[in-house]
Design an enzyme around this catalytic site. Structure first.
Site, short mmCIF file in Angstrom:
data_model
loop_
_atom_site.label_atom_id
_atom_site.label_comp_id
_atom_site.label_asym_id
_atom_site.label_seq_id
_atom_site.Cartn_x
_atom_site.Cartn_y
_atom_site.Cartn_z
N THR A 1 0.81 -1.23 0.00
CA THR A 1 0.00 0.00 0.00
C THR A 1 0.84 1.27 0.00
OG1 THR A 1 -1.80 -1.08 1.15
CG2 THR A 1 -1.68 1.28 1.41
N SER B 1 -0.07 -9.96 -0.83
CA SER B 1 -0.84 -11.22 -0.89
C SER B 1 -0.23 -12.15 -1.93
CB SER B 1 -2.29 -10.96 -1.28
OG SER B 1 -2.77 -9.83 -0.65
N THR C 1 1.41 -4.82 4.10
CA THR C 1 1.22 -5.25 5.48
C THR C 1 0.64 -6.67 5.59
OG1 THR C 1 -0.96 -4.22 5.56
CG2 THR C 1 0.89 -2.91 6.37
N THR D 1 2.79 -10.23 14.29
CA THR D 1 1.61 -10.70 13.55
C THR D 1 0.71 -9.50 13.28
OG1 THR D 1 -0.07 -12.43 13.50
CG2 THR D 1 0.20 -11.33 15.61
N1 ASP Z 1 -2.84 -5.53 0.32
C1 ASP Z 1 -1.76 -4.68 0.77
C2 ASP Z 1 -0.49 -5.51 0.76
O1 ASP Z 1 -0.28 -6.31 1.64
C3 ASP Z 1 -2.06 -4.15 2.12
C4 ASP Z 1 -1.03 -3.23 2.70
O2 ASP Z 1 0.05 -3.01 2.20
O3 ASP Z 1 -1.35 -2.62 3.75
O4 ASP Z 1 0.29 -5.38 -0.14
#
Ligand code: ASP
Length: 337
Positions: A13, A60, A90, A161
């Site tokens: 993100t 992901s 994240t 976590t």
């Molecule tokens: N879907 C994003 C990722 O893990 C979420 C984030 O970065 O907060 O790449």
């Protein structure tokens, strides 16, 4: 002399832009934002350079192959920098942090993973503070291990976590103290930090794709549905059991299945669904069958640490017996008994 930090941008993100399909990473975008941040040119900041991965990922989509790419980039540049800041999504940041903690053997420099819940291009982004603090922590060189920094807390990577999908303090290390708290000052908890390696030189151990599974218990679970996966397909299984390692005893299928899996060389590791505390096989009658069937205790390891540790130990090519022993041994501060 000024410290020099390498920023590895893997995606997430923090560097995303809004698109018609929702937020997505864009090549070169984050590096251009960093170039424009006056704070990063401040005299108190270390020197820095960015290495951008291609493609940039929503985390992901991370796999063991990507952990390898990150680890080998650190390996190639280990002597060129005083520390590394990895910008990462994240969602799977704790998995990558755990994987790197095992792959980077005899690490003696800070490797800090960070990211944000709100993209850096947005007004209220938490990415700005997360990047600046991570760079300062990496340059200070007090925590010479794989850490995750987020929302004012420096955590041991393999203890962390993700606990919130929308709060800015999104990570915790439920079974281990915070390594540093960032307020007006950065306050390190020296007693909680790993002791830098006394012997041995830094070594990067690549990770291979290994068939690993995680099975979460729930009331009414029918073990027989999982038999062929557990005994034929997987080499490592993490069981997310109830409480201190308990499983239902209303049917007796599971110990037999675990025994069969174990006989075929599959390592069954028992973790808990609870955030806090440790599994203790044999403490209750409902956990004894696991022990007798050859499962190993994950103690207070997170599922993220248990999964990546299995990947690592299988990638090292150790015997089943050795992997069983090492799963119950603290290698990088990931478990306490
Ligand atoms: N879907 C994003 C990722 O893990 C979420 C984030 O970065 O907060 O790449």
């Amino acid at each position: 002399m000024k410290k020099k930090i390498c920023i590895l941008n893997t995606g997430g993100t923090i560097g995303m832009v809004p698109t018609e399909q929702g937020y997505a990473p864009q090549k070169g975008f984050l590096a251009s934002l960093l170039d424009e941040m006056p704070e990063l040119k401040d005299a108190a900041m270390p020197e820095w350079e960015v290495i951008e991965f291609d493609p940039l990922l929503d985390s992901s989509n991370m796999t063991a192959e990507h952990w390898d790419a990150i680890g080998s980039t650190i390996d190639q540049h280990y002597e060129d920098y005083d520390g590394f800041v990895i910008l990462h999504g994240t969602d799977t940041m704790s998995y990558t942090a755990s994987a790197l903690s095992f792959m980077l053997e005899n690490l003696n420099k800070p490797v800090i993973l960070t990211g944000s819940q709100i993209p850096l291009c947005k007004l209220r982004s938490d990415g700005r503070d997360n990047i600046i603090d991570s760079m300062i922590i990496a340059a200070e060189g007090v925590a010479r291990e794989v850490c995750l920094y987020f929302g004012g807390k420096l955590l041991r990577g393999n203890r962390s976590t993700k606990v919130s999908a929308d709060q800015l303090v999104a990570f915790e290390s439920p079974n281990y103290p915070v390594l540093a708290k960032v307020g007006i000052d950065i306050k390190y908890n020296s007693a909680a930090l790993l002791t830098p390696p006394q012997y041995g030189t830094f070594n990067f151990r690549p990770m291979h794709q290994v068939p690993i599974g995680v099975l979460k218990f729930f009331p009414g679970i029918q073990f027989n549905l999982f038999e062929s996966i557990m005994t034929d397909k997987l080499r490592g299984i993490v069981l997310e059991t109830f409480g201190a390692g308990n499983i239902p005893s209303y049917n007796n299928d599971l110990p037999g299945i675990i025994q069969k899996a174990f006989d075929k060389g599959t390592i069954v590791t028992v973790c808990s669904q609870c955030l806090h505390g440790s599994t203790m096989l044999g403490a209750y009658a409902t956990s004894s069958p696991l022990k007798e069937a050859g499962a190993v205790s994950g103690y207070d390891m997170t599922t993220e640490a248990a999964v990546t540790k299995l990947y690592y130990l299988f990638s090292c090519g150790y015997s089943t017996k050795r992997i069983k022993d090492l799963m119950e041994t603290d290698l990088r501060g990931e478990l306490s008994k």
